[in-house]
Design a protein around this motif. Structure first.
Motif, PDB file in Angstrom:
ATOM      1  N   ASP A   1       0.827  -1.201   0.000  1.00 38.37           N
ATOM      2  CA  ASP A   1       0.000   0.000   0.000  1.00 38.37           C
ATOM      3  C   ASP A   1       0.865   1.256   0.000  1.00 38.37           C
ATOM      4  O   ASP A   1       0.429   2.319  -0.434  1.00 38.37           O
ATOM      5  N   GLY A   2       2.109   1.135   0.485  1.00 42.01           N
ATOM      6  CA  GLY A   2       3.013   2.282   0.465  1.00 42.01           C
ATOM      7  C   GLY A   2       3.535   2.613  -0.910  1.00 42.01           C
ATOM      8  O   GLY A   2       4.097   3.694  -1.114  1.00 42.01           O
ATOM      9  N   LEU A   3       3.339   1.695  -1.881  1.00 45.81           N
ATOM     10  CA  LEU A   3       3.802   1.950  -3.237  1.00 45.81           C
ATOM     11  C   LEU A   3       3.078   3.152  -3.844  1.00 45.81           C
ATOM     12  O   LEU A   3       3.678   3.974  -4.533  1.00 45.81           O
ATOM     13  N   GLY A   4       1.793   3.254  -3.569  1.00 45.67           N
ATOM     14  CA  GLY A   4       1.022   4.389  -4.085  1.00 45.67           C
ATOM     15  C   GLY A   4       1.433   5.704  -3.467  1.00 45.67           C
ATOM     16  O   GLY A   4       1.353   6.758  -4.103  1.00 45.67           O
ATOM     17  N   ALA A   5       1.882   5.662  -2.202  1.00 41.65           N
ATOM     18  CA  ALA A   5       2.337   6.893  -1.546  1.00 41.65           C
ATOM     19  C   ALA A   5       3.739   7.275  -2.013  1.00 41.65           C
ATOM     20  O   ALA A   5       4.065   8.463  -2.124  1.00 41.65           O
ATOM     21  N   ALA A   6       4.576   6.259  -2.292  1.00 41.10           N
ATOM     22  CA  ALA A   6       5.965   6.547  -2.648  1.00 41.10           C
ATOM     23  C   ALA A   6       6.115   7.037  -4.078  1.00 41.10           C
ATOM     24  O   ALA A   6       6.965   7.888  -4.363  1.00 41.10           O
ATOM     25  N   ALA A   7       5.306   6.524  -5.004  1.00 42.77           N
ATOM     26  CA  ALA A   7       5.489   6.838  -6.424  1.00 42.77           C
ATOM     27  C   ALA A   7       5.433   8.337  -6.720  1.00 42.77           C
ATOM     28  O   ALA A   7       6.350   8.874  -7.361  1.00 42.77           O
ATOM     29  N   PRO A   8       4.392   9.069  -6.289  1.00 46.80           N
ATOM     30  CA  PRO A   8       4.388  10.511  -6.592  1.00 46.80           C
ATOM     31  C   PRO A   8       5.473  11.289  -5.874  1.00 46.80           C
ATOM     32  O   PRO A   8       5.947  12.300  -6.393  1.00 46.80           O
ATOM     33  N   LEU A   9       5.904  10.833  -4.697  1.00 47.76           N
ATOM     34  CA  LEU A   9       6.993  11.515  -4.002  1.00 47.76           C
ATOM     35  C   LEU A   9       8.292  11.376  -4.788  1.00 47.76           C
ATOM     36  O   LEU A   9       9.052  12.336  -4.941  1.00 47.76           O
ATOM     37  N   LEU A  10       8.559  10.183  -5.304  1.00 49.84           N
ATOM     38  CA  LEU A  10       9.758   9.973  -6.108  1.00 49.84           C
ATOM     39  C   LEU A  10       9.667  10.742  -7.423  1.00 49.84           C
ATOM     40  O   LEU A  10      10.660  11.301  -7.900  1.00 49.84           O
ATOM     41  N   ALA A  11       8.463  10.772  -8.022  1.00 50.64           N
ATOM     42  CA  ALA A  11       8.298  11.493  -9.285  1.00 50.64           C
ATOM     43  C   ALA A  11       8.563  12.979  -9.108  1.00 50.64           C
ATOM     44  O   ALA A  11       9.229  13.614  -9.939  1.00 50.64           O
ATOM     45  N   SER A  12       8.062  13.562  -8.018  1.00 46.36           N
ATOM     46  CA  SER A  12       8.296  14.997  -7.783  1.00 46.36           C
ATOM     47  C   SER A  12       9.771  15.282  -7.537  1.00 46.36           C
ATOM     48  O   SER A  12      10.273  16.353  -7.897  1.00 46.36           O
ATOM     49  N   ALA A  13      10.493  14.319  -6.954  1.00 45.83           N
ATOM     50  CA  ALA A  13      11.920  14.526  -6.695  1.00 45.83           C
ATOM     51  C   ALA A  13      12.757  14.423  -7.962  1.00 45.83           C
ATOM     52  O   ALA A  13      13.917  14.848  -7.966  1.00 45.83           O
ATOM     53  N   LEU A  14      12.189  13.864  -9.032  1.00 47.59           N
ATOM     54  CA  LEU A  14      12.928  13.703 -10.284  1.00 47.59           C
ATOM     55  C   LEU A  14      12.512  14.713 -11.355  1.00 47.59           C
ATOM     56  O   LEU A  14      13.008  14.655 -12.473  1.00 47.59           O
ATOM     57  N   CYS A  15      11.612  15.614 -11.015  1.00 46.68           N
ATOM     58  CA  CYS A  15      11.130  16.591 -11.998  1.00 46.68           C
ATOM     59  C   CYS A  15      12.198  17.664 -12.229  1.00 46.68           C
ATOM     60  O   CYS A  15      12.434  18.509 -11.360  1.00 46.68           O
ATOM     61  N   CYS A  16      12.819  17.628 -13.388  1.00 48.15           N
ATOM     62  CA  CYS A  16      13.809  18.652 -13.749  1.00 48.15           C
ATOM     63  C   CYS A  16      13.642  19.035 -15.218  1.00 48.15           C
ATOM     64  O   CYS A  16      14.568  19.509 -15.853  1.00 48.15           O
ATOM     65  N   HIS A  17      12.445  18.812 -15.758  1.00 46.64           N
ATOM     66  CA  HIS A  17      12.214  18.948 -17.190  1.00 46.64           C
ATOM     67  C   HIS A  17      11.970  20.387 -17.631  1.00 46.64           C
ATOM     68  O   HIS A  17      12.178  20.719 -18.797  1.00 46.64           O
ATOM     69  N   PHE A  18      11.511  21.238 -16.715  1.00 46.73           N
ATOM     70  CA  PHE A  18      11.101  22.582 -17.119  1.00 46.73           C
ATOM     71  C   PHE A  18      12.278  23.431 -17.585  1.00 46.73           C
ATOM     72  O   PHE A  18      12.082  24.400 -18.325  1.00 46.73           O
ATOM     73  N   SER A  19      13.486  23.097 -17.175  1.00 46.57           N
ATOM     74  CA  SER A  19      14.640  23.917 -17.538  1.00 46.57           C
ATOM     75  C   SER A  19      15.559  23.258 -18.555  1.00 46.57           C
ATOM     76  O   SER A  19      16.573  23.847 -18.926  1.00 46.57           O
ATOM     77  N   ILE A  20      15.232  22.059 -19.023  1.00 46.55           N
ATOM     78  CA  ILE A  20      16.179  21.323 -19.861  1.00 46.55           C
ATOM     79  C   ILE A  20      16.429  22.029 -21.192  1.00 46.55           C
ATOM     80  O   ILE A  20      17.553  22.039 -21.703  1.00 46.55           O
ATOM     81  N   LEU A  21      15.407  22.646 -21.780  1.00 47.00           N
ATOM     82  CA  LEU A  21      15.605  23.337 -23.059  1.00 47.00           C
ATOM     83  C   LEU A  21      16.484  24.571 -22.887  1.00 47.00           C
ATOM     84  O   LEU A  21      17.309  24.883 -23.753  1.00 47.00           O
ATOM     85  N   ASP A  22      16.330  25.275 -21.777  1.00 51.29           N
ATOM     86  CA  ASP A  22      17.201  26.427 -21.497  1.00 51.29           C
ATOM     87  C   ASP A  22      18.641  25.973 -21.281  1.00 51.29           C
ATOM     88  O   ASP A  22      19.579  26.614 -21.759  1.00 51.29           O
ATOM     89  N   ILE A  23      18.809  24.891 -20.540  1.00 51.32           N
ATOM     90  CA  ILE A  23      20.157  24.379 -20.289  1.00 51.32           C
ATOM     91  C   ILE A  23      20.824  23.962 -21.597  1.00 51.32           C
ATOM     92  O   ILE A  23      22.009  24.255 -21.837  1.00 51.32           O
ATOM     93  N   ASP A  24      20.061  23.304 -22.473  1.00 56.87           N
ATOM     94  CA  ASP A  24      20.605  22.888 -23.761  1.00 56.87           C
ATOM     95  C   ASP A  24      20.980  24.099 -24.619  1.00 56.87           C
ATOM     96  O   ASP A  24      22.016  24.105 -25.287  1.00 56.87           O
ATOM     97  N   ALA A  25      20.137  25.134 -24.590  1.00 57.16           N
ATOM     98  CA  ALA A  25      20.387  26.316 -25.413  1.00 57.16           C
ATOM     99  C   ALA A  25      21.621  27.094 -24.967  1.00 57.16           C
ATOM    100  O   ALA A  25      22.238  27.798 -25.767  1.00 57.16           O
ATOM    101  N   GLU A  26      21.980  26.977 -23.696  1.00 54.22           N
ATOM    102  CA  GLU A  26      23.111  27.738 -23.169  1.00 54.22           C
ATOM    103  C   GLU A  26      24.461  27.047 -23.393  1.00 54.22           C
ATOM    104  O   GLU A  26      25.510  27.641 -23.125  1.00 54.22           O
ATOM    105  N   LEU A  27      24.457  25.806 -23.861  1.00 61.76           N
ATOM    106  CA  LEU A  27      25.715  25.098 -24.069  1.00 61.76           C
ATOM    107  C   LEU A  27      26.528  25.729 -25.198  1.00 61.76           C
ATOM    108  O   LEU A  27      25.969  26.170 -26.207  1.00 61.76           O
ATOM    109  N   GLN A  28      27.827  25.765 -25.024  1.00 64.59           N
ATOM    110  CA  GLN A  28      28.698  26.207 -26.105  1.00 64.59           C
ATOM    111  C   GLN A  28      28.569  25.240 -27.285  1.00 64.59           C
ATOM    112  O   GLN A  28      28.334  24.043 -27.094  1.00 64.59           O
TER     113      GLN A  28
END
Length: 436
Positions: free
Chosen positions: A246-273
């Motif tokens: 039953d803890g699997l349902g509680a853990a999944a969204p917590l882990l997903a929120s800790a891995l969210c780094c998608h909003f800045s990936i296009l900016d990071i890519d654009a800034e590369l030399q």
């Protein structure tokens, strides 16, 4: 060609319409005859050479640091509870699966952004799905930002009152968290009214900087406890009493929120030399498959080894009378309070954009004119929501299970399927489509 800057995306000069797409890099103005949907002439608003020189300063190291810093936040405080609730092995396997998914979706997003030559998610959504897609993305971002603001309120509610009680020598529960938070929100309200946040632009980095000593401290304490053979009689209660499926349902969204780094990936890519452009995918693999999961597993297992079945939903609340953790509580409370205006003002701008997009120009103008009232309502609503949810895991779970999953896991697949095909082998295209 006459180029002028307007407050809106479309403006007219005589019989000619100019459409400015701020999502493109560098920004361009399309010149078209009135009534036409597309124009053939594009003129850069910025000198391309000057833009490139100022823009492309990133390296693989800076890209990796920025990407990891985007993901790591106060959500890491909930991971020991997730492992305690779900079980070490099950939660570890789930984290590995979500890390793989994060790696795939980040790779898809970079590929779509490069094919469309866009560096913002809003620009990509508008290009692929039109105004409806842009509106959907804006509403999604409003959800994410509001829940992030609520999480910051919850961190202040959890940490600051207990810190003040320890520093002032008061009994536990002597200070009401709501009263302390109202005082903090009064200061945040004043900061929002100033509408100048130049001095606050480093608070996100400061929040990460204070999380790093916390991680070192909790790992050191766990290692010291493991090596202290004389403390066996004080071992924490085993996880068998609380861990389960039953803890699997509680853990999944917590882990997903800790891995969210998608909003800045296009900016990071654009800034590369330019010479490092091909290394962005290696950076993604190192961060998504190495740095983040390894760090999270080490911190989570350290917290579980210290508290066992008694692991708190915000692990910092389990430490009382500890100098190092007192410092962590104070700095995290301060940085989260300082970051609140950085959530409130984008929320106001996005709300105004939604009203204008829906044809409610008068309501948008009223919102801008009475911004103090909107700021007050946002802070009050987020504080009430944080009080209602009671614990940080509920806020982070809701963030990870709604806007986080939609924006970071579902959206990249939809973008890849809707974008023009890439120049690659049939096998590679098939693999990317199946991944999407």
């Amino acid at each position: 060609v006459l180029v002028e800057v307007s407050t809106g995306p479309v403006f007219q000069k005589g019989p000619v319409l100019y459409f400015s797409d701020r999502g493109e890099s560098p920004p361009v103005v399309r010149k078209m005859a009135s009534g036409q949907g597309n124009g053939d002439l594009e003129e850069s608003l910025l000198d391309r050479k000057g833009h490139d020189k100022a823009k492309f300063e990133g390296t693989p190291l800076s890209a990796a640091v920025n990407l990891a810093a985007t993901a790591m936040g106060t959500g890491i405080l909930t991971l020991p509870f997730a492992f305690a609730k779900c079980g070490r092995v099950r939660c570890g396997l789930l984290l590995v699966f979500l890390a793989l998914t994060t790696d795939v979706t980040l790779t898809l997003m970079v590929g779509v952004g490069r094919r469309l030559k866009l560096t913002s998610l809003g620009g990509v959504m508008r290009k692929l799905f039109g105004n409806a897609g842009n509106l959907s993305f804006t509403l999604m971002m409003i959800t994410v930002l509001f829940l992030a603001l609520t999480a910051m309120q919850r961190v202040v509610l959890d940490l600051l009152p207990t810190l003040l009680e320890e520093v002032l020598g008061l009994a536990a529960g002597a200070l009401r968290p709501e009263v302390v938070s109202v005082i903090i929100n009064a200061g945040v309200f004043s900061a929002c009214l100033s509408k100048s946040f130049h001095a606050l632009r480093f608070t996100s980095g400061a929040a990460l900087a204070c999380i790093l000593p916390f991680m070192v401290a909790i790992v050191s304490k766990a290692a010291a406890a493991a090596l202290d053979l004389g403390a066996a009689e004080e071992a924490p209660p085993p996880l068998a009493d609380v861990a389960g499926l039953d803890g699997l349902g509680a853990a999944a969204p917590l882990l997903a929120s800790a891995l969210c780094c998608h909003f800045s990936i296009l900016d990071i890519d654009a800034e590369l030399q330019p010479r490092y452009r091909k290394h962005i995918f290696s950076v993604i693999h190192v961060v998504a498959l190495g740095i983040l999961p390894v760090t999270y597993i080490v911190v989570a297992l350290s917290g579980v080894s210290l508290f066992g079945a008694n692991t708190a939903e915000n692990v910092l609340t389990g430490f009382r009378g500890d100098t190092a953790m007192q410092l962590a509580k104070g700095v995290l409370s301060l940085t989260n309070a300082l970051r609140m205006p950085l959530m409130v003002m984008p929320l106001l701008r996005m709300g105004t954009d939604v009203l204008r997009g829906a044809g409610k120009a008068r309501a948008a103008a009223a919102l801008e004119a009475q911004s103090w009232m909107a700021i007050f309502l946002l802070l009050s609503l987020s504080l009430l929501t944080a009080c209602r949810m009671r614990v940080l895991t509920r806020v982070m779970g809701l963030l990870g299970g709604t806007g986080g999953v939609l924006a970071c896991y579902c959206l990249p697949g939809l973008m890849h399927l809707a974008a023009p095909g890439e120049a690659a082998s049939p096998a590679r295209r098939l693999a990317a489509s199946l991944a999407a």
